[in-house]
Every structure is written in C-alpha cells, then in structure tokens.
Design an enzyme around this catalytic site. Structure first.
Site, PDB file in Angstrom:
ATOM      1  CG  ASP A 167      -2.401   0.642  -3.034  1.00  0.00           C
ATOM      2  OD1 ASP A 167      -1.292   1.181  -2.894  1.00  0.00           O
ATOM      3  OD2 ASP A 167      -3.413   0.970  -2.377  1.00  0.00           O
ATOM      4  CG  ASN A 168      -1.762   4.233  -4.269  1.00  0.00           C
ATOM      5  OD1 ASN A 168      -2.735   3.785  -3.656  1.00  0.00           O
ATOM      6  ND2 ASN A 168      -0.732   4.797  -3.641  1.00  0.00           N
ATOM      7  CE  LYS A 211      -6.094  -0.306   1.797  1.00  0.00           C
ATOM      8  NZ  LYS A 211      -5.462   1.030   1.892  1.00  0.00           N
ATOM      9  CE  LYS A 228      -3.005   7.273  -1.480  1.00  0.00           C
ATOM     10  NZ  LYS A 228      -3.090   6.881  -0.061  1.00  0.00           N
ATOM     11  CG  HIS A 255      -1.870   3.900   3.665  1.00  0.00           C
ATOM     12  ND1 HIS A 255      -2.261   4.854   4.573  1.00  0.00           N
ATOM     13  CD2 HIS A 255      -2.583   4.137   2.532  1.00  0.00           C
ATOM     14  CE1 HIS A 255      -3.182   5.635   4.013  1.00  0.00           C
ATOM     15  NE2 HIS A 255      -3.382   5.222   2.778  1.00  0.00           N
ATOM     16  CG  ASP A 279      -2.110   0.850   1.156  1.00  0.00           C
ATOM     17  OD1 ASP A 279      -2.141   1.712   0.268  1.00  0.00           O
ATOM     18  OD2 ASP A 279      -3.032   0.662   1.975  1.00  0.00           O
ATOM     19  CB  CYS A 336      -6.405   2.349  -1.524  1.00  0.00           C
ATOM     20  SG  CYS A 336      -5.059   3.127  -0.628  1.00  0.00           S
ATOM     21  CG  HIS A 360      -9.592   0.599   1.173  1.00  0.00           C
ATOM     22  ND1 HIS A 360      -8.494   1.368   0.857  1.00  0.00           N
ATOM     23  CD2 HIS A 360     -10.451   1.434   1.806  1.00  0.00           C
ATOM     24  CE1 HIS A 360      -8.667   2.597   1.300  1.00  0.00           C
ATOM     25  NE2 HIS A 360      -9.843   2.653   1.877  1.00  0.00           N
TER      26      HIS A 360
HETATM   27 CA   LIG Z   1      -2.749   2.922  -1.494  1.00  0.00          CA
END
Ligand SMILES: [Ca+2]
Length: 493
Positions: free
Chosen positions: A272-273, A130, A291, A215, A37, A76, A132
């Site tokens: 994820d980003n 996670k 991000k 994160h 993350d 995310c 989300h």
């Molecule tokens: Ca993320």
C-alpha cells in the site's frame, strides 16, 4: 398444442434467466486483490529480495506479470481511497496522513466505490483485513460501502494478537464485533480461504484482502523468525511477519486452485506504500527514502498480477501505472459501468498489464498537500518540499496498540516503525525546496537537475498547480479534546 408452447416458452425463459455462472463468465473474472501494508519494494523475492523467502507471492509473479512501475500514495488510507474510488485522495480531503482511529471523517459518502460498482454488475464482494477509511458512523463502514462480507479491522496498527488499537477493540465480522482469537495474519488468511470455498457459485467473486501485515507493531509467532536468525532486531521480526503473510497468501492461492478457479481469476498483489525505515526494517532496494515520502521509495511498490490465459506468465511490465487506475480497469473487466458523476483520475491500464502495451498514463500526481507534493510527467518528476514526511507524528508502536502487552519483556522490542524523515528540506527563506529528477535515467533520485532544466521545472509546476487547485482542504485534524475511546471501534459505548 397450447400447453406444449407454454412449456417450451417456460424452458426458453428458464434458460435465458439462468444465472450467469462464474465459469461461463469468460471475460468476467473473479478478482482476488491482496494488499500488503508497509512492505519494502525489494523485500519481494520477485523484485530481487534475497533475505526473506516469499515463495507464494513469487509464484504469482511467475504465473503473471511483475509490475515494475506500480505507484501508490505515500501512506495507507490515501492508497486505499484511491483504489476504492479511482480518484486522487486530494479530491476527498484524504491527502494528508491516515484516517486516525479518532477521526471524525472517512472516505466521503458521496464517493462511488469499486465494490458498489462490481456488486451492481453481479459480483459477490468481500473485504478481509484492514479497512482504514473511517468508522465515524455506520454509514462509513465496509458493508455500507458495497461489501457483502466484511471481516477484520478498521484501524491501522492494531495489535496482531489482542486486536486492540489505542485501547479499543478492533475485530469485526460483517461490521459487528467478532471475538475470533489468533494472530491476525492467520485469521485473515483463513477467512479469505473460507470465502473462496463457500462463495456464491452463481456470481463472480471480488475478494479484497488487505493484510495488516507487515505494518508495525512488529509481532509474529516465534516459529516464523527461526529461519531468520541471521537477521537482527526488528528486521528479523519483520522477516517472520512477511513469511507468515506469504504463507497465508499461499493458502489463498491453494484455495483458488482447489476450486479450479485459476482460469477465471485475476490475482493482484502489491504493497500500500513503500517500506518504512528502509535499510533498517524494510528494503526498498535502490529507491530513495520510504513510506510517508513522495520519493520513489515511498510511492513505487512491489506489485504483481496474474490471470491464466490472459497475462503472459513470467512477464515484466516496466510501464507507469497508479493504484487509482485499478478502479476503471477492474470495473471494465467486470463489465460494470465506469461512467459516473464524480470525475475519475484512473485510466484503464488492462492492455498494459495483460500485454505490456505502452501505458496510457502520461502523468501521475504523487500527491499535493499544503506546501508539498510531487508530480511525474513522462520521465520527469518534480518534488516540492519533498523531505517532509506526510505522516503526522511517529508511527504507532506496540505500546500504542496495547500498552499492557508492550509492557511485558519482549525478545524483540519493536522500534518505532515510521520513517520520520528528517525535516531538513526547508530553504533558508522558508519556502519549499524544489527538486527535479529524470526517473528513467535516475530512478534512485540521486541528482536534482532542477537548476539545469528551468523550463522543465516550469512546465511540471504549471501542471501541478492546475491539479493542486482542484484539491479540497485536508480533513486531517488532531484528536478532539475530550475524545473517549470506545470499547469497540465503530460502535458507540
Ligand atoms: Ca501502509
């Protein structure tokens, strides 16, 4: 004679009906899919990162392929929705921001999910980490979306130690509250290892491990930051968090080896980003921004894939692909049905990953949201209103996750992790800025060549408009007045 025939028939039936062992599966691999993350592109050793040691993820690269042009969504939830469905988030109303803890929506229930598809093809399916993608009713929770096993948390930005987000407790096993204590990265690694060791040996395994690391809030046991005394502030804490995640990934890889599963396990790892606060907290290398943006630093992420005997060790795949492609790619590898009612955006990119063949992907819709978005076609990329961040408001800090813990003096006070791109791109007339880049020649997106290439702008804009017209309205909305945080997220008080 009749009895002998009967016995032979029963034997034949028993042999035919014998469960297909994972070892027999050959082309039906176990899939261990790990997502970090908010990790920076160049924070991976395999992408040239020097400051932070990532031996475990580097070993995946050495055993397989570095995916140099692996794209995701800017934040995310949209990336996770793309992975789960093979469809762009704009088709689900998930193109703006993330699914907030108080959100009255999630990944729409009519979506067919990857674990559902794999499960129907005979896989055991698990998510550790996670989610989300919404908690508004039990129907939105992982075990209702195709996962046999669930462990971890539902929301972004939980406190790593207390597992609290916004005052609500957020740690669960099989979608029931779970009180395991510990640093979340450790717990996620431990449960992933347990599931590999205790898997149903009659089935291939799909193990999805989306870490909350790295994160914000930036939290890690001190032992992990000790080797990084040369780094300062949040960067130092982040380095320790990444080291802890890499250690957990190392344990997962060891479990795969200990169980003799290397030859029939596809291992994938990516962020994820892009990294938030690039240059301060994370390192996106020479990529622009981070991000929350549709620039390369927001959507092009560190990524690797390995499968012994199927992906050439030490290879580099410099071909564009998008996380949305992993849905049909994995379903096909698993021998699952790919055809479905809702139209797919994903394409099968297995030949590109496995042997570096030219990617079938000729265009990528990076995003489309009201007044902003981006599309890539071939080497060209059109950005509309690009400098406007897609995150709504600042990223959560430790204080959001757990006000009590954040009030204690911390050696390393976490800074707001979000990029908060400067909102400076508006033209004087209020219209969105248009930028055109040749990302093959100019991967850092330094030179806007829109004015010199009006026909290219027109061509990409026309295609963008076609796709944008297919979007459903963004579901993102402010917290409802009078919303009361539940004691446990996903449960009603
Ligand atoms: Ca993320």
């Amino acid at each position: 004679m009749k009895r002998v025939t009967t016995v032979l028939c029963l034997l034949a039936i028993a042999l035919l009906a014998r469960p297909m062992l994972a070892d027999d599966a050959g082309a039906r691999p176990n899939i261990v899919y790990i997502i970090a993350d908010d990790m920076g592109y160049a924070d991976a050793g395999f992408n040239g990162g020097k400051e932070i040691k990532t031996p475990a993820i580097d070993s995946i690269a050495a055993a397989g392929a570095i995916l140099k042009q692996f794209y995701v969504q800017p934040v995310c939830s949209p990336t996770r929705a793309s992975f789960m469905t093979g469809r762009y988030p704009m088709r689900m109303g998930l193109q703006v921001g993330v699914v907030r803890p108080w959100a009255e929506y999630g990944m729409p229930l009519e979506e067919q999910t990857l674990p559902q598809g794999l499960k129907s093809a005979g896989y055991e399916t698990a998510i550790v980490g996670k989610w989300h993608l919404g908690t508004v009713t039990p129907a939105y929770l992982p075990t209702a979306r195709g996962f046999d096993h669930q462990y971890g948390h539902y929301n972004g930005a939980i406190d790593y130690n207390t597992h609290i987000r916004d005052g609500g407790f957020d740690w669960h096993k099989n979608d029931k509250v779970n009180r395991d204590e510990g640093y979340s990265t450790h717990l996620i690694g431990r449960e992933a290892v347990r599931l590999i060791n205790e898997r149903d040996k009659n089935k291939p395994l799909f193990l999805y491990v989306p870490f909350n690391a790295v994160h914000a809030p930036h939290q890690v046991p001190d032992e992990y930051t000790k080797p990084y005394d040369n780094l300062k502030g949040t960067r130092k804490t982040y380095a320790g968090m990444l080291a802890a995640m890499d250690e957990a990934i190392g344990k997962i890889l060891k479990a795969i080896d200990d169980n003799g599963l290397r030859k029939n396990t596809l291992i994938v790892f990516h962020s994820d980003n892009g990294g938030p606060s690039p240059g301060k907290v994370t390192d996106n290398g020479s990529l622009r921004a981070g991000k929350g943006t549709v620039y390369e630093g927001g959507v092009r992420v560190c990524a690797v894939a390995a499968w012994e005997g199927h992906i050439k060790p030490g290879s580099v795949v410099d071909q564009p692909m998008h996380v949305v492609d992993m849905y049909p790619t994995l379903l096909k590898l698993a021998g699952a049905k790919v055809e479905q009612k809702l139209p797919l955006d994903g394409m099968d990119v297995w030949a590109t990953i496995a042997s570096g063949q030219t990617s079938p992907r000729k265009e990528i819709l990076h995003n489309t949201a009201p007044g902003r978005g981006a599309i890539r076609m071939g080497d060209w990329k059109l950005v509309i209103g690009g400098n406007i961040s897609e995150t709504e408001g600042p990223e959560p800090t430790a204080a959001d996750a757990n006000p009590a813990a954040a009030a204690k003096p911390a050696a390393d006070a976490p800074a707001a992790g979000g990029p908060r791109q400067k909102r400076q791109a508006r033209r004087a007339d209020g219209g969105p800025q248009i930028e055109l880049f040749n990302v093959a020649k100019d991967p850092s997106e330094k030179t806007n060549v829109a004015e010199a290439n009006p026909d290219k702008v027109k061509e990409l804009r026309a295609r963008y408009d076609v796709l944008a017209a297919q979007a459903v309205a963004p579901k993102s909305a402010p917290k409802a007045a009078g919303f009361k945080t539940p004691k446990v997220w996903g449960e009603k008080d």
